[in-house]
Design a protein around this motif. Structure first.
Motif, PDB file in Angstrom:
ATOM      1  N   LEU A  34     -91.711 -40.050  21.928  1.00 16.85           N
ATOM      2  CA  LEU A  34     -92.137 -39.030  20.957  1.00 16.85           C
ATOM      3  C   LEU A  34     -91.005 -38.114  20.461  1.00 16.85           C
ATOM      4  O   LEU A  34     -90.865 -37.944  19.241  1.00 16.85           O
ATOM      5  CB  LEU A  34     -93.304 -38.202  21.506  1.00 16.85           C
ATOM      6  CG  LEU A  34     -93.830 -37.103  20.578  1.00 16.85           C
ATOM      7  CD1 LEU A  34     -94.379 -37.694  19.280  1.00 16.85           C
ATOM      8  CD2 LEU A  34     -94.895 -36.277  21.284  1.00 16.85           C
ATOM      9  N   PRO A  35     -90.190 -37.523  21.322  1.00 15.27           N
ATOM     10  CA  PRO A  35     -89.127 -36.650  20.791  1.00 15.27           C
ATOM     11  C   PRO A  35     -88.156 -37.390  19.869  1.00 15.27           C
ATOM     12  O   PRO A  35     -87.657 -36.802  18.899  1.00 15.27           O
ATOM     13  CB  PRO A  35     -88.410 -36.153  22.050  1.00 15.27           C
ATOM     14  CG  PRO A  35     -89.393 -36.319  23.150  1.00 15.27           C
ATOM     15  CD  PRO A  35     -90.229 -37.506  22.782  1.00 15.27           C
ATOM     16  N   PHE A  36     -87.919 -38.656  20.143  1.00 19.33           N
ATOM     17  CA  PHE A  36     -87.015 -39.434  19.290  1.00 19.33           C
ATOM     18  C   PHE A  36     -87.658 -39.720  17.928  1.00 19.33           C
ATOM     19  O   PHE A  36     -86.970 -39.723  16.902  1.00 19.33           O
ATOM     20  CB  PHE A  36     -86.602 -40.736  19.990  1.00 19.33           C
ATOM     21  CG  PHE A  36     -85.828 -40.487  21.252  1.00 19.33           C
ATOM     22  CD1 PHE A  36     -84.512 -40.065  21.207  1.00 19.33           C
ATOM     23  CD2 PHE A  36     -86.427 -40.646  22.488  1.00 19.33           C
ATOM     24  CE1 PHE A  36     -83.789 -39.812  22.361  1.00 19.33           C
ATOM     25  CE2 PHE A  36     -85.730 -40.401  23.657  1.00 19.33           C
ATOM     26  CZ  PHE A  36     -84.410 -39.979  23.599  1.00 19.33           C
ATOM     27  N   ILE A  37     -88.956 -39.944  17.926  1.00 14.15           N
ATOM     28  CA  ILE A  37     -89.665 -40.132  16.656  1.00 14.15           C
ATOM     29  C   ILE A  37     -89.612 -38.840  15.842  1.00 14.15           C
ATOM     30  O   ILE A  37     -89.320 -38.857  14.643  1.00 14.15           O
ATOM     31  CB  ILE A  37     -91.118 -40.598  16.897  1.00 14.15           C
ATOM     32  CG1 ILE A  37     -91.127 -42.020  17.464  1.00 14.15           C
ATOM     33  CG2 ILE A  37     -91.934 -40.527  15.606  1.00 14.15           C
ATOM     34  CD1 ILE A  37     -92.498 -42.513  17.911  1.00 14.15           C
ATOM     35  N   VAL A  38     -89.869 -37.723  16.508  1.00 15.13           N
ATOM     36  CA  VAL A  38     -89.821 -36.429  15.830  1.00 15.13           C
ATOM     37  C   VAL A  38     -88.424 -36.179  15.261  1.00 15.13           C
ATOM     38  O   VAL A  38     -88.282 -35.793  14.092  1.00 15.13           O
ATOM     39  CB  VAL A  38     -90.243 -35.296  16.796  1.00 15.13           C
ATOM     40  CG1 VAL A  38     -89.947 -33.924  16.191  1.00 15.13           C
ATOM     41  CG2 VAL A  38     -91.717 -35.429  17.158  1.00 15.13           C
ATOM     42  N   LEU A  39     -87.406 -36.412  16.054  1.00 12.40           N
ATOM     43  CA  LEU A  39     -86.034 -36.218  15.581  1.00 12.40           C
ATOM     44  C   LEU A  39     -85.717 -37.141  14.408  1.00 12.40           C
ATOM     45  O   LEU A  39     -85.072 -36.720  13.440  1.00 12.40           O
ATOM     46  CB  LEU A  39     -85.043 -36.441  16.728  1.00 12.40           C
ATOM     47  CG  LEU A  39     -83.577 -36.203  16.390  1.00 12.40           C
ATOM     48  CD1 LEU A  39     -83.332 -34.757  15.970  1.00 12.40           C
ATOM     49  CD2 LEU A  39     -82.702 -36.568  17.585  1.00 12.40           C
ATOM     50  N   SER A  40     -86.187 -38.360  14.463  1.00  9.06           N
ATOM     51  CA  SER A  40     -85.943 -39.307  13.366  1.00  9.06           C
ATOM     52  C   SER A  40     -86.602 -38.845  12.077  1.00  9.06           C
ATOM     53  O   SER A  40     -86.020 -38.945  11.002  1.00  9.06           O
ATOM     54  CB  SER A  40     -86.449 -40.693  13.737  1.00  9.06           C
ATOM     55  OG  SER A  40     -85.744 -41.204  14.819  1.00  9.06           O
ATOM     56  N   ILE A  57     -87.148 -48.505  13.820  1.00 10.12           N
ATOM     57  CA  ILE A  57     -86.708 -49.010  15.129  1.00 10.12           C
ATOM     58  C   ILE A  57     -87.624 -48.468  16.227  1.00 10.12           C
ATOM     59  O   ILE A  57     -88.044 -49.208  17.127  1.00 10.12           O
ATOM     60  CB  ILE A  57     -85.231 -48.657  15.397  1.00 10.12           C
ATOM     61  CG1 ILE A  57     -84.327 -49.457  14.466  1.00 10.12           C
ATOM     62  CG2 ILE A  57     -84.865 -48.886  16.857  1.00 10.12           C
ATOM     63  CD1 ILE A  57     -82.878 -48.993  14.437  1.00 10.12           C
ATOM     64  N   LEU A  58     -87.971 -47.193  16.160  1.00  9.94           N
ATOM     65  CA  LEU A  58     -88.821 -46.589  17.193  1.00  9.94           C
ATOM     66  C   LEU A  58     -90.255 -47.106  17.135  1.00  9.94           C
ATOM     67  O   LEU A  58     -90.879 -47.339  18.182  1.00  9.94           O
ATOM     68  CB  LEU A  58     -88.786 -45.069  17.074  1.00  9.94           C
ATOM     69  CG  LEU A  58     -87.449 -44.460  17.505  1.00  9.94           C
ATOM     70  CD1 LEU A  58     -87.303 -43.039  17.006  1.00  9.94           C
ATOM     71  CD2 LEU A  58     -87.292 -44.532  19.015  1.00  9.94           C
ATOM     72  N   ILE A  59     -90.771 -47.319  15.945  1.00  8.64           N
ATOM     73  CA  ILE A  59     -92.112 -47.903  15.830  1.00  8.64           C
ATOM     74  C   ILE A  59     -92.100 -49.324  16.392  1.00  8.64           C
ATOM     75  O   ILE A  59     -93.016 -49.726  17.107  1.00  8.64           O
ATOM     76  CB  ILE A  59     -92.622 -47.864  14.372  1.00  8.64           C
ATOM     77  CG1 ILE A  59     -92.908 -46.401  13.976  1.00  8.64           C
ATOM     78  CG2 ILE A  59     -93.858 -48.732  14.188  1.00  8.64           C
ATOM     79  CD1 ILE A  59     -93.196 -46.195  12.516  1.00  8.64           C
ATOM     80  N   PHE A  60     -91.045 -50.059  16.089  1.00  4.65           N
ATOM     81  CA  PHE A  60     -90.907 -51.409  16.649  1.00  4.65           C
ATOM     82  C   PHE A  60     -90.836 -51.332  18.178  1.00  4.65           C
ATOM     83  O   PHE A  60     -91.449 -52.132  18.879  1.00  4.65           O
ATOM     84  CB  PHE A  60     -89.665 -52.101  16.072  1.00  4.65           C
ATOM     85  CG  PHE A  60     -89.441 -53.475  16.616  1.00  4.65           C
ATOM     86  CD1 PHE A  60     -90.265 -54.519  16.246  1.00  4.65           C
ATOM     87  CD2 PHE A  60     -88.412 -53.726  17.520  1.00  4.65           C
ATOM     88  CE1 PHE A  60     -90.075 -55.796  16.759  1.00  4.65           C
ATOM     89  CE2 PHE A  60     -88.209 -54.994  18.042  1.00  4.65           C
ATOM     90  CZ  PHE A  60     -89.047 -56.038  17.655  1.00  4.65           C
TER      91      PHE A  60
END
Length: 159
Positions: A34-40, A57-60
């Motif tokens: 989650l934090p990486f998705i938010v940052l992206s 990439i994160l959804i994958f």
């Protein structure tokens, strides 16, 4: 088909993927996304449309994650029980769950949704405090939800 069941089929399409996702490495590496998705998403400010690359990439990663790990040797970890409890909950139409569980889980799903709305608003408005509040709210309610999934799993195995 309910939204939760449709999303479940998308990310965990079969019995084998549920069992592999019960591996603690799968549970916690997916949970930490989650934090990486938010940052992206936030990075749209700095890199514009290129933010779609890390988002994709994160959804994958979230989609492929359950297939990358082996089934655990034991299903006695908290994370494994949470995953297996969630699987029981997803199959509640075929195998009813004990009374009282559905109401608590429904309340927690509403609370998670509220946290998601706060998070989305924070990201959209680029308000760091609101975004962090949303992340905390989502994580706290998700952990509570997962704890209730452990509760469901353990009560179904003790019956």
């Amino acid at each position: 088909m309910e939204l939760d069941k449709a999303l479940s089929k998308l990310f965990l399409p079969n019995n084998d993927s549920w069992l592999k996702h019960a591996n603690p490495w799968s549970v916690w590496s997916r949970f930490a996304t989650l934090p990486f998705i938010v940052l992206s998403i936030w990075s749209r400010v700095w890199i514009g449309w290129y933010c779609l690359i890390p988002i994709s990439i994160l959804i994958f990663w979230v989609w492929i994650n359950p297939t990358l790990f082996s089934k655990p040797k034991h299903f006695d970890s908290w994370g494994a029980k949470a995953v297996l409890g969630e699987r029981l909950f997803m199959n509640r139409k075929e195998v009813p769950i004990p009374k009282g569980y559905s109401q608590v889980i429904a309340i927690l799903n509403v609370l998670q949704s509220c946290g998601g709305i706060i998070l989305i608003y924070g990201i959209w408005s680029l308000d760091l405090a609101t975004t962090l509040h949303g992340i905390a709210y989502v994580y706290l309610t998700k952990m509570w939800f997962l704890d209730r999934m452990v509760w469901l799993y353990e009560s179904s195995n003790s019956a």
